[in-house]
Design a protein around this motif. Structure first.
Motif, PDB file in Angstrom:
ATOM      1  N   ALA A 110       4.271  28.258  47.921  1.00 45.29           N
ATOM      2  CA  ALA A 110       4.443  26.860  48.341  1.00 45.29           C
ATOM      3  C   ALA A 110       4.672  26.790  49.848  1.00 45.29           C
TER       4      ALA A 110
ATOM      5  N   ARG B 159       1.703  26.959  51.748  1.00 45.50           N
ATOM      6  CA  ARG B 159       0.881  25.786  51.463  1.00 45.50           C
ATOM      7  C   ARG B 159      -0.498  26.175  50.933  1.00 45.50           C
TER       8      ARG B 159
ATOM      9  N   ARG C 278       6.885  23.005  42.212  1.00 43.23           N
ATOM     10  CA  ARG C 278       6.898  23.055  43.681  1.00 43.23           C
ATOM     11  C   ARG C 278       5.776  22.227  44.301  1.00 43.23           C
ATOM     12  N   GLY C 279       5.088  21.467  43.474  1.00 38.55           N
ATOM     13  CA  GLY C 279       4.089  20.533  43.977  1.00 38.55           C
ATOM     14  C   GLY C 279       2.742  21.138  44.293  1.00 38.55           C
ATOM     15  N   LEU C 280       2.523  22.396  43.929  1.00 42.71           N
ATOM     16  CA  LEU C 280       1.224  23.018  44.199  1.00 42.71           C
ATOM     17  C   LEU C 280       0.183  22.545  43.189  1.00 42.71           C
TER      18      LEU C 280
END
Lengths: 363, 93
Positions: free
Chosen positions: A115, A118, A157-159
């Motif tokens: 994460a 990115r 974690r929004g990935l």
């Protein structure tokens, strides 16, 4: 069409390798029978894998050539001792990082690092919601639980997580349970029934392909769910014969653990090695020109027949299965006919020879 | 506004994935899942956001390169960089 799709098309026209897949290592912590790799040994046949510094020079050249999407694959790419350093280096060179993994090494710490770097996308191989089916396919007891855990950690974690689910005779009948599970978590699932031969052309994995009956059931359910048969393919138009067969060596390339440059992961014909020449020279080699020059008119069968919109000819698969990249692949032809029978409204199914029609199971 | 005195220095993130493809900058925002494709002027502004030049200097360069009046080039550049800042793609030093 999304911006990325449009860019892929434009890059292919410009011969810019928009997407590069790098086989960082052949080591793996699973032993899937359907895997396309012929070996799990980076030193097989006395070959020496690229060092960390050599990989960095390869990444420099790919960046220079215009590659935007950099896909790490293996084996299990995360087993490479320099995975994190090379990922960090890739990020610093402006690549959009992507990872194809089985997720076994993605604990909380690894998820945090992915994460933090990115990663644009992480594709995780998950074959079933049933642990017994998944573990049998990976030949690794307990792998199912760990892979599921990786999906959850990355999502938290929004990935962007994509579940890659190769469809074989072992898991195709229960695949939609997996889709429902993933959908509830906002995770996209990519099903793929195209089990390919091994990188040394061994056909062993193809014995695991789903049967015709299973494929009919799968596509019927796909249609019932309002989903297309696959990526949108236009009906062959007037210029079809002169169009390239695929994107290999045009908008994409691949690099092996030993530094061989390929036009695509599936087309295993080597353009040359980064230890002997730079990217520009390899990309402009006669071999590259020949592979990217393959047009629909060059195929040894009529790819513009009625199944055209459902047909995905893969020169790499054809070369492995028939010895000729231009020959028809019986399995792909069968897939095209099944998709056409299920998805087209032209009464095609009724015109099929009785032996080609699906046999409905009472189970 | 005195366009020659804006000393803010736009600086794009060194870890933002991007490439110039067919003359246009393509920028990827991984976590947000966004992809931006810039026009030729936007591409030059993006490339010039290298953390070394002031907004005023960049605007003067754009004005010459694209034959745009200085005031207009400055206004467009300031607005463009402001949008990029909101998206988290650059920061001003």
């Amino acid at each position: 069409m999304s911006i990325l799709d449009r860019l892929r098309t434009r890059s292919a026209e410009l011969l810019v390798p928009f997407q590069a897949t790098i086989e960082l290592t052949y080591r793996c912590n699973e032993r899937c029978g359907h895997c396309y790799l012929a070996t799990y040994d980076d030193h097989a046949d006395g070959r020496v894998p690229l060092s960390r510094e050599e990989w960095k020079r390869v990444l420099d050249q790919l960046a220079e050539a215009g590659t935007l999407v950099l896909i790490f694959i293996g084996g299990e790419a995360m087993l490479h001792p320099d995975f994190w350093e090379l990922a960090e280096y890739g990020a610093s060179r402006g690549f959009a990082l992507s990872l194809i993994t089985n997720g076994l090494l993605i604990d909380d710490r690894a998820a945090d690092r992915l994460a933090a770097m990115r990663f644009y996308q992480v594709s995780i191989s998950l074959y079933s919601l049933d642990p017994a089916i998944h573990d049998r396919m990976t030949r690794r007891k307990g792998s199912h639980a760990r892979t599921l855990g990786a999906v959850e950690r990355l999502r938290a974690r929004g990935l962007e997580v994509i579940v890659n689910c190769l469809l074989t005779s072992a898991n195709i009948d229960s695949c939609f349970e997996l889709e429902d599970w993933a959908k509830a978590r906002g995770v996209r699932v990519q099903f793929d029934p195209m089990v390919t031969p091994k990188s040394d052309s061994s056909l062993d994995p193809t014995l695991l392909r789903a049967s015709r009956e299973q494929l009919y059931r799968y596509y019927r359910e796909l249609k019932r769910r309002g989903r297309p048969a696959g990526p949108a393919v236009a009906e062959p138009g007037p210029g079809f014969a002169d169009e390239p067969v695929c994107n290999a060596g045009r908008g994409k390339c691949a690099v092996t653990a030993h530094g061989d440059l390929l036009t695509c992961l599936e087309v295993r014909e080597v353009l040359g090695n980064f230890r002997e020449a730079g990217f520009a020279e390899l990309w402009g080699s006669p071999t590259a020109e020949r592979i990217r020059g393959l047009r629909n008119r060059d195929l040894a069968f009529d790819s513009a027949c009625g199944d055209g919109a459902f047909c995905d000819h893969c020169p790499g698969m054809a070369a492995s299965e028939t010895g000729d990249s231009r020959s028809e692949v019986p399995f792909l032809m069968e897939l095209a006919r099944i998709k056409r029978a299920v998805f087209s409204a032209d009464g095609f199914e009724e015109r099929l020879h009785p032996e080609e029609r699906p046999v409905e199971s009472s189970l | 506004m005195d366009t020659k005195k804006d000393a803010r220095v736009p600086n794009r993130s060194s870890h933002t994935p991007w490439r110039r493809i067919d003359g246009r900058a393509v920028i990827v925002q991984p976590i947000a899942g966004r992809v931006h494709e810039l026009n030729p002027v936007g591409t030059r502004l993006w490339e010039n956001a290298d953390g070394k030049r002031t907004l005023a200097e960049i605007a003067a360069e754009i004005s010459g390169e694209f034959a745009t009046p200085a005031e207009e080039a400055f206004g467009d550049a300031a607005e463009f960089y402001s949008e990029l800042e909101k998206l988290g793609l650059i920061e001003f030093r």
